[in-house]
Design a protein around this motif. Structure first.
Motif, PDB file in Angstrom:
ATOM      1  N   LEU A  24      43.334 -36.594 -72.872  1.00  0.00           N
ATOM      2  CA  LEU A  24      44.005 -36.564 -71.566  1.00  0.00           C
ATOM      3  C   LEU A  24      44.240 -37.982 -71.047  1.00  0.00           C
ATOM      4  O   LEU A  24      45.350 -38.313 -70.596  1.00  0.00           O
ATOM      5  CB  LEU A  24      43.158 -35.773 -70.570  1.00  0.00           C
ATOM      6  CG  LEU A  24      43.662 -35.750 -69.126  1.00  0.00           C
ATOM      7  CD1 LEU A  24      45.020 -35.052 -69.028  1.00  0.00           C
ATOM      8  CD2 LEU A  24      42.635 -35.064 -68.211  1.00  0.00           C
ATOM      9  N   ILE A  28      47.753 -39.879 -69.694  1.00  0.00           N
ATOM     10  CA  ILE A  28      48.041 -40.175 -68.284  1.00  0.00           C
ATOM     11  C   ILE A  28      47.649 -41.597 -67.864  1.00  0.00           C
ATOM     12  O   ILE A  28      48.161 -42.098 -66.867  1.00  0.00           O
ATOM     13  CB  ILE A  28      47.357 -39.155 -67.346  1.00  0.00           C
ATOM     14  CG1 ILE A  28      45.831 -39.283 -67.387  1.00  0.00           C
ATOM     15  CG2 ILE A  28      47.793 -37.745 -67.688  1.00  0.00           C
ATOM     16  CD1 ILE A  28      45.121 -38.371 -66.385  1.00  0.00           C
ATOM     17  N   ILE A  91      51.681 -37.344 -61.355  1.00  0.00           N
ATOM     18  CA  ILE A  91      51.737 -36.299 -62.379  1.00  0.00           C
ATOM     19  C   ILE A  91      52.266 -35.012 -61.753  1.00  0.00           C
ATOM     20  O   ILE A  91      51.742 -34.548 -60.735  1.00  0.00           O
ATOM     21  CB  ILE A  91      50.345 -36.041 -62.992  1.00  0.00           C
ATOM     22  CG1 ILE A  91      49.745 -37.321 -63.567  1.00  0.00           C
ATOM     23  CG2 ILE A  91      50.421 -34.947 -64.061  1.00  0.00           C
ATOM     24  CD1 ILE A  91      50.506 -37.891 -64.735  1.00  0.00           C
ATOM     25  N   CYS A  93      53.516 -32.382 -64.168  1.00  0.00           N
ATOM     26  CA  CYS A  93      53.497 -31.381 -65.243  1.00  0.00           C
ATOM     27  C   CYS A  93      52.443 -30.316 -64.941  1.00  0.00           C
ATOM     28  O   CYS A  93      51.252 -30.629 -64.824  1.00  0.00           O
ATOM     29  CB  CYS A  93      53.187 -32.058 -66.578  1.00  0.00           C
ATOM     30  SG  CYS A  93      52.860 -30.892 -67.925  1.00  0.00           S
ATOM     31  N   THR A  96      49.439 -30.174 -67.464  1.00  0.00           N
ATOM     32  CA  THR A  96      48.537 -31.327 -67.349  1.00  0.00           C
ATOM     33  C   THR A  96      47.675 -31.199 -66.107  1.00  0.00           C
ATOM     34  O   THR A  96      46.466 -31.444 -66.142  1.00  0.00           O
ATOM     35  CB  THR A  96      49.343 -32.639 -67.304  1.00  0.00           C
ATOM     36  OG1 THR A  96      50.187 -32.711 -68.451  1.00  0.00           O
ATOM     37  CG2 THR A  96      48.415 -33.836 -67.271  1.00  0.00           C
TER      38      THR A  96
END
Length: 300
Positions: A24, A28, A91, A93, A96
């Motif tokens: 992850l 990011i 972010i 998404c 995610t």
């Protein structure tokens, strides 16, 4: 729980979860890293504690005073709702964000922090485990807007932050006191408090404690408390010589060497070397500078 140098709870996720955490962050981290200020030094590629100290000395040669502070009970105080809002700033998404929320919501309970904040819901959670990579990375995300507030609204020319330790430089103590009041108000917006016993204005030429060293404009030395802590560690290792003791001692010594050598504390290194030899431990210095434990006497 660890108690040296202070009481803290360290938590580490299971191995397969840590793989997910790393995956992850690989995705990011670059997105957020581009928004971080230059002088944020923790848990970033090409940064680190030594670079933070060098930057501290860069500013220390320009200014007379420094406001040094850190945040009280930082990791246990991190507010989950505030953190999620900061993550959603960059972010969008859904998948995610689902994973991010899953990790945050299922983090283990941290120690309780008593403060004066009014919480809209008794179920509102705080605290991230210190031992996880995601926690270290999200600490920078959490304080990113705070960093920009200091650099862009207060227009502080000299500022360095490493996790929750930060310093502001100026030639005027009056201006630093004004910064102090502004920071105290601003940090409470994100539900944090400055540590009342660790927020002070220092005269730089007298040296300032920072990240394990006593730092001056042109040199730095290891703090005495750090030296005492390592001496206790070595003493504990010497008292029990079983299992993988030589390998464990060797790793601990070399980790310690990297710290004290950066602080120009060669006399301490020589004294510890002599202490080990007096205990019947054959220690040599490898050509690369590391210590090798070759022979040792059994405890029997």
């Amino acid at each position: 729980m660890i108690y040296d140098p202070k009481e803290r709870m360290i938590s580490a996720a299971p191995f397969r979860d840590r793989v997910v955490h790393h995956a992850l962050c690989n995705v990011i981290e670059p997105i957020f890293d581009n928004t971080f200020i230059y002088d944020s030094y923790a848990n970033r590629k090409g940064k680190g504690a030594h670079r933070a100290i060098e930057r501290f000395q860069h500013y220390a040669r320009k200014y007379s005073y420094v406001l040094k502070s850190d945040i009280r009970k930082f990791f246990p105080s991190l507010d989950h709702e505030v953190l999620k809002q900061e993550i959603r700033w960059k972010i969008t998404c859904p998948q995610t964000l689902w994973l991010v929320d899953l990790i945050i919501d299922n983090s283990n309970e941290q120690e309780q922090v008593n403060d004066n904040f009014f919480y809209e819901s008794p179920e509102r959670r705080r605290g991230l485990p210190i031992g996880n990579l995601t926690s270290q990375f999200w600490a920078n995300v959490y304080l990113n807007r705070f960093d920009h507030f200091i650099k862009e609204e207060l227009r502080v020319p000299g500022y360095v932050r490493y996790v929750d330790d930060f310093v502001l430089f100026n030639d005027s103590k009056t201006i630093l006191r004004e910064y102090w009041r502004s920071i105290e108000s601003r940090i409470q917006v994100i539900r944090l408090n400055l540590h009342p016993k660790k927020t002070h204005i220092h005269k730089i030429e007298q040296g300032v404690p920072f990240l394990g060293y006593h730092v001056y404009p042109h040199w730095r030395i290891v703090k005495k408390s750090t030296v005492r802590r390592y001496r206790r560690y070595i003493g504990a290792k010497l008292s029990v010589r079983t299992g993988d003791w030589p390998s464990s001692l060797e790793k601990g010594l070399n980790s310690w060497l990297g710290h004290i050598r950066y602080g120009q504390h060669f006399k301490v290194e020589k004294n510890v070397f002599s202490q080990l030899c007096s205990q019947g431990i054959n220690v040599v210095v490898h050509p690369n500078g590391s210590w090798r434990v070759l022979e040792y006497m059994s405890s029997e």
